[in-house]
Design a protein around this motif. Structure first.
Motif, PDB file in Angstrom:
ATOM      1  N   GLN A   1      19.585   4.005  -4.166  1.00  0.00           N
ATOM      2  CA  GLN A   1      18.394   4.192  -3.348  1.00  0.00           C
ATOM      3  C   GLN A   1      18.724   4.746  -1.963  1.00  0.00           C
ATOM      4  N   TYR A   2      20.009   4.969  -1.679  1.00  0.00           N
ATOM      5  CA  TYR A   2      20.413   5.485  -0.379  1.00  0.00           C
ATOM      6  C   TYR A   2      19.996   6.948  -0.237  1.00  0.00           C
ATOM      7  N   SER A   3      19.761   7.364   1.003  1.00  0.00           N
ATOM      8  CA  SER A   3      19.551   8.781   1.285  1.00  0.00           C
ATOM      9  C   SER A   3      20.882   9.520   1.131  1.00  0.00           C
ATOM     10  N   LEU A   4      20.840  10.843   1.167  1.00  0.00           N
ATOM     11  CA  LEU A   4      22.062  11.631   1.012  1.00  0.00           C
ATOM     12  C   LEU A   4      23.068  11.302   2.106  1.00  0.00           C
ATOM     13  N   GLY A   5      22.587  11.197   3.328  1.00  0.00           N
ATOM     14  CA  GLY A   5      23.493  10.865   4.424  1.00  0.00           C
ATOM     15  C   GLY A   5      24.101   9.485   4.283  1.00  0.00           C
ATOM     16  N   MET A   6      23.305   8.525   3.814  1.00  0.00           N
ATOM     17  CA  MET A   6      23.816   7.168   3.600  1.00  0.00           C
ATOM     18  C   MET A   6      24.846   7.152   2.482  1.00  0.00           C
ATOM     19  N   LYS A   7      24.617   7.951   1.453  1.00  0.00           N
ATOM     20  CA  LYS A   7      25.594   8.032   0.360  1.00  0.00           C
ATOM     21  C   LYS A   7      26.925   8.596   0.863  1.00  0.00           C
TER      22      LYS A   7
ATOM     23  N   GLY B   1      22.503  14.196  10.261  1.00  0.00           N
ATOM     24  CA  GLY B   1      23.526  13.633   9.379  1.00  0.00           C
ATOM     25  C   GLY B   1      24.895  14.224   9.651  1.00  0.00           C
ATOM     26  N   ILE B   2      24.942  15.512   9.930  1.00  0.00           N
ATOM     27  CA  ILE B   2      26.211  16.169  10.263  1.00  0.00           C
ATOM     28  C   ILE B   2      26.800  15.561  11.529  1.00  0.00           C
ATOM     29  N   ARG B   3      25.948  15.354  12.525  1.00  0.00           N
ATOM     30  CA  ARG B   3      26.424  14.770  13.783  1.00  0.00           C
ATOM     31  C   ARG B   3      26.980  13.358  13.554  1.00  0.00           C
ATOM     32  N   GLU B   4      26.303  12.569  12.724  1.00  0.00           N
ATOM     33  CA  GLU B   4      26.757  11.207  12.460  1.00  0.00           C
ATOM     34  C   GLU B   4      28.124  11.193  11.784  1.00  0.00           C
ATOM     35  N   ILE B   5      28.319  12.067  10.784  1.00  0.00           N
ATOM     36  CA  ILE B   5      29.610  12.120  10.094  1.00  0.00           C
ATOM     37  C   ILE B   5      30.700  12.593  11.044  1.00  0.00           C
ATOM     38  N   ARG B   6      30.375  13.582  11.878  1.00  0.00           N
ATOM     39  CA  ARG B   6      31.350  14.084  12.844  1.00  0.00           C
ATOM     40  C   ARG B   6      31.791  12.973  13.801  1.00  0.00           C
ATOM     41  N   GLU B   7      30.840  12.181  14.281  1.00  0.00           N
ATOM     42  CA  GLU B   7      31.175  11.095  15.193  1.00  0.00           C
ATOM     43  C   GLU B   7      32.024  10.036  14.507  1.00  0.00           C
ATOM     44  N   LEU B   8      31.747   9.769  13.229  1.00  0.00           N
ATOM     45  CA  LEU B   8      32.567   8.818  12.477  1.00  0.00           C
ATOM     46  C   LEU B   8      34.015   9.302  12.390  1.00  0.00           C
ATOM     47  N   ILE B   9      34.196  10.568  12.034  1.00  0.00           N
ATOM     48  CA  ILE B   9      35.542  11.115  11.890  1.00  0.00           C
ATOM     49  C   ILE B   9      36.292  11.042  13.213  1.00  0.00           C
ATOM     50  N   GLN B  10      35.627  11.404  14.296  1.00  0.00           N
ATOM     51  CA  GLN B  10      36.272  11.341  15.610  1.00  0.00           C
ATOM     52  C   GLN B  10      36.653   9.911  15.966  1.00  0.00           C
ATOM     53  N   ARG B  11      35.781   8.969  15.620  1.00  0.00           N
ATOM     54  CA  ARG B  11      36.071   7.565  15.919  1.00  0.00           C
ATOM     55  C   ARG B  11      37.273   7.074  15.119  1.00  0.00           C
ATOM     56  N   PHE B  12      37.327   7.407  13.839  1.00  0.00           N
ATOM     57  CA  PHE B  12      38.444   6.961  13.006  1.00  0.00           C
ATOM     58  C   PHE B  12      39.769   7.504  13.538  1.00  0.00           C
ATOM     59  N   SER B  13      39.749   8.734  14.026  1.00  0.00           N
ATOM     60  CA  SER B  13      40.976   9.334  14.548  1.00  0.00           C
ATOM     61  C   SER B  13      41.360   8.740  15.894  1.00  0.00           C
ATOM     62  N   ARG B  14      40.424   8.705  16.823  1.00  0.00           N
ATOM     63  CA  ARG B  14      40.743   8.332  18.201  1.00  0.00           C
ATOM     64  C   ARG B  14      40.898   6.839  18.408  1.00  0.00           C
ATOM     65  N   GLU B  15      40.069   6.053  17.711  1.00  0.00           N
ATOM     66  CA  GLU B  15      40.087   4.610  17.936  1.00  0.00           C
ATOM     67  C   GLU B  15      40.932   3.864  16.910  1.00  0.00           C
ATOM     68  N   MET B  16      41.035   4.404  15.691  1.00  0.00           N
ATOM     69  CA  MET B  16      41.745   3.690  14.633  1.00  0.00           C
ATOM     70  C   MET B  16      43.074   4.338  14.269  1.00  0.00           C
TER      71      MET B  16
END
Length: 309
Positions: free
Chosen positions: A131-137, A166-181
């Protein structure tokens, strides 16, 4: 610590008789975002499947942390999380149940709430994934890739089909995983602007061969001062007389090393004093789209989404 975490050496692969990957070598430093840029069908997904051991190359080696891995060696896979082509999950299970199930399969401690929180799905943890949207998936797919806390993430076209938000959200996730994790992330894409905004390093693949690997700055070049003279030959003579280095492009514009506002104004004054008409002055830099065309020798980027202006 300077040893690359992931390296491919002289990879060749065939599809029937067609040579789809040709002598490809890439080097991915630890803790950085490596942008794997190429047209649809260039071979990006095939390379990622080779890294994951889903395809055995005809020749060449894959190294993880300096150790070559063979076709039957699966131990290294616990260090790699992946989202290839599209998210894979059970639609009748909730987001949390999908993560708990994969955690059991991999023999790792379940961290469903933590992982769903990382990708912004905490409020939807108990909702069926179908039932998730494409971005949630897409975000669930990234959460599943993080099961077991891998060192490396392989994300194949992670923003495909998403709207700008959705593109912006995924981009921010990737940046966070790299810079913070501190994750090492390989992102494949045909979207020039995404690679431009995300990547520390860029690898350009074209018809199965690597045409460039290095920094974005090395790809697009340094900034230059561009002078558009009314009389190009007269402008060239004037600059030579003033011992100012320049290059003249095929467009008859003069490109010089950048300088501050006062020095630029003085240079224009000198040209005008020498009788050279100046139609325009600007600071310019090669765009990623222009660089891609130059590197690949192509005339257009019809199936690529252009870089920011």
């Amino acid at each position: 610590m300077n040893r690359p975490i992931l390296r491919l050496k002289n990879i060749d692969q065939y599809l029937g008789k067609r040579h789809v990957i040709s002598d490809l070598s890439i080097t991915v430093p630890r803790g950085q975002v490596y942008g794997f840029l190429g047209r649809n069908g260039a071979g990006k997904t095939t390379v990622m499947k080779i890294i994951l051991g889903l395809i055995t190359p005809a020749s060449g080696t894959v190294e993880v942390d300096g150790t070559a891995v063979g076709p039957t060696d699966t131990r290294y896979l616990s260090r790699i999380g992946s989202l290839i082509e599209e998210p894979s999950f059970y639609p009748n299970l909730t987001g949390a149940e999908n993560i708990r199930y994969l955690s059991r399969v991999r023999g790792t401690k379940p961290a469903d709430r933590e992982l769903l929180g990382l990708v912004g799905l905490s409020a939807h943890a108990d909702r069926r994934a179908g039932q998730y949207s494409l971005g949630m998936k897409q975000r669930l797919g990234i959460a599943l890739a993080l099961v077991g806390d891998p060192d490396i993430l392989l994300l194949d076209e992670p923003t495909n089909g998403l709207d700008p938000e959705g593109i912006r959200e995924i981009r921010e996730l990737i940046q966070r995983f790299s810079r913070e994790m501190g994750k090492t992330i390989v992102v494949s894409s045909h979207i020039l602007s995404e690679i431009e905004q995300l990547a520390d390093l860029v690898g350009i693949i074209h018809h199965g061969s690597l045409h460039y690997e290095g920094s974005l700055e090395g790809l697009v070049g340094t900034r230059s001062l561009v002078i558009d003279p009314v009389y190009p030959d007269a402008a060239a003579r004037s600059l030579n007389q003033h011992a100012v280095p320049f290059e003249m492009g095929r467009d008859a514009k003069l490109r010089l090393a950048p300088r501050d506002r006062e020095a630029t104004a003085s240079l224009v004054d000198a040209l005008v004093a020498d009788g050279v008409g100046v139609a325009g002055v600007k600071v310019d830099q090669c765009t990623l789209e222009e660089a891609f065309l130059a590197v690949t020798g192509e005339a257009t980027t019809d199936d690529l989404i252009g870089a920011r202006g």
